[in-house]
Enzyme design. Structure first.
Site, mmCIF file in Angstrom:
data_model
loop_
_atom_site.group_PDB
_atom_site.id
_atom_site.type_symbol
_atom_site.label_atom_id
_atom_site.label_comp_id
_atom_site.label_asym_id
_atom_site.label_seq_id
_atom_site.Cartn_x
_atom_site.Cartn_y
_atom_site.Cartn_z
ATOM 1 N N SER A 294 0.983 -1.196 0.040
ATOM 2 C CA SER A 294 -0.005 0.021 -0.051
ATOM 3 C C SER A 294 0.818 1.429 -0.105
ATOM 4 O O SER A 294 1.950 1.228 0.470
ATOM 5 C CB SER A 294 -0.935 -0.082 1.145
ATOM 6 O OG SER A 294 -1.722 1.220 1.188
ATOM 7 N N TYR B 135 -1.438 0.232 10.491
ATOM 8 C CA TYR B 135 -1.509 -0.574 8.955
ATOM 9 C C TYR B 135 -0.269 0.038 8.066
ATOM 10 O O TYR B 135 0.324 -0.829 7.621
ATOM 11 C CB TYR B 135 -2.651 0.115 8.277
ATOM 12 C CG TYR B 135 -2.963 -0.247 6.890
ATOM 13 C CD1 TYR B 135 -3.529 -1.590 6.705
ATOM 14 C CD2 TYR B 135 -3.035 0.725 5.920
ATOM 15 C CE1 TYR B 135 -3.738 -1.887 5.360
ATOM 16 C CE2 TYR B 135 -3.204 0.280 4.540
ATOM 17 C CZ TYR B 135 -3.503 -1.072 4.196
ATOM 18 O OH TYR B 135 -3.806 -1.526 3.061
ATOM 19 N N LYS C 38 2.398 -2.389 6.557
ATOM 20 C CA LYS C 38 2.639 -2.566 4.910
ATOM 21 C C LYS C 38 4.188 -2.154 4.320
ATOM 22 O O LYS C 38 4.456 -2.608 3.588
ATOM 23 C CB LYS C 38 1.358 -1.726 4.229
ATOM 24 C CG LYS C 38 0.249 -2.039 4.343
ATOM 25 C CD LYS C 38 -0.107 -3.438 3.440
ATOM 26 C CE LYS C 38 -1.330 -4.076 3.048
ATOM 27 N NZ LYS C 38 -1.435 -5.080 2.459
#
Length: 263
Positions: free
Chosen positions: A148, A161, A165
């Site tokens: 991402s 997150y 990632k």
């Protein structure tokens, strides 16, 4: 061989996690259209069957395996069933993952560790299982990790997150060095893409603001990601490994405005 032939996956076998819907399902359909048989893994049987039906519509075979990627024994069973059915694995797509935006001070250590396990450790564990079998049964192959832009560009609310990632992207580069030239390993740094997960936070106002902050003036479609995943898995990308390809509309920052902790 013509240039378009290099994008074919005829007689290849691809294993895709998170394949019941969204990006994973779109990749499965793209691979099937390009000639591959597909092993579909996700937690929801009904969604897997829907993707399998689409794969079979392209004249290819689909194996569905209900799998929670957080469970090592289920990953082992997934690989075993794939080999029992097809006898080989040529392509692995580590697509399962996710974690909602959340203020750091409201993110527990358990939350942080869970995000890391879901987004990084599962890809590590499944790749470790698949790579030896990939080399043994197919002579080599390709791994595509779905990362991402949140792992490249910092933002409030994305400590769990984004960090996980980012680690997935670096894991991609590490594996590429270790397993070249037999197994190529690349990742896609996905931007805001219209999936069920995004729809949970999307309304007209938020979408308009996100589009205004995106140079390509739209949100991504799952087919945008699938097209890149097809390239990375195909012979067309045979000289590419250890790269993180941005499919994110030209973003150089997240297109979601998040408050700072003490605003």
């Amino acid at each position: 061989m013509g240039i378009l032939d290099q994008f074919r996956l005829d007689n290849k076998v691809a294993l895709i996690t998170g394949a019941g819907r969204g990006i994973g399902a779109a990749i499965a359909k793209a691979y099937a259209e390009a000639g591959a048989d597909v092993v579909l893994a996700a937690r929801t049987e009904a969604q897997l069957q829907e993707t399998a039906k689409a794969v079979e519509g392209f004249g290819r075979k689909a194996l569905t395996v209900v799998t929670d990627v957080m469970q090592q024994d289920q990953l082992e069973q997934l690989v075993s069933k794939a080999l029992e059915t097809f006898g080989r694995i040529d392509i692995l797509v580590n697509n399962a993952g996710g974690f909602p935006p959340k203020p750091m001070l409201k993110t527990s250590v358990e939350d942080f560790n869970a995000a890391f396990q879901f987004n990084v450790s599962t890809a590590f564990a499944l790749s470790k299982l698949v790579i030896p079998k990939m080399v043994e049964t197919a002579g080599g192959g390709s791994i595509v990790n779905i990362s991402s832009i949140a792992g490249q560009e910092p933002s409030s609310f994305f400590t769990a997150y984004g960090t996980s990632k980012s680690a997935l992207s670096f894991l991609t580069r590490e594996m590429a060095q270790e397993f070249a030239p037999k197994v190529r390993v690349n990742a896609i740094a996905v931007g805001s893409t219209k999936t069920e997960a995004l729809k949970t936070v999307l309304n007209d106002e938020i979408e308009k603001a996100m589009v205004e902050l995106t140079p390509m003036a739209r949100l991504g479609e799952v087919e945008d990601i699938a097209a890149c995943a097809l390239y990375l898995a195909s012979p067309a990308a045979s000289y590419l490994t250890g790269d993180i390809i941005g499919v994110n509309g030209g973003l150089n920052a997240l297109n979601m405005k998040m408050p700072r902790a003490f605003d």
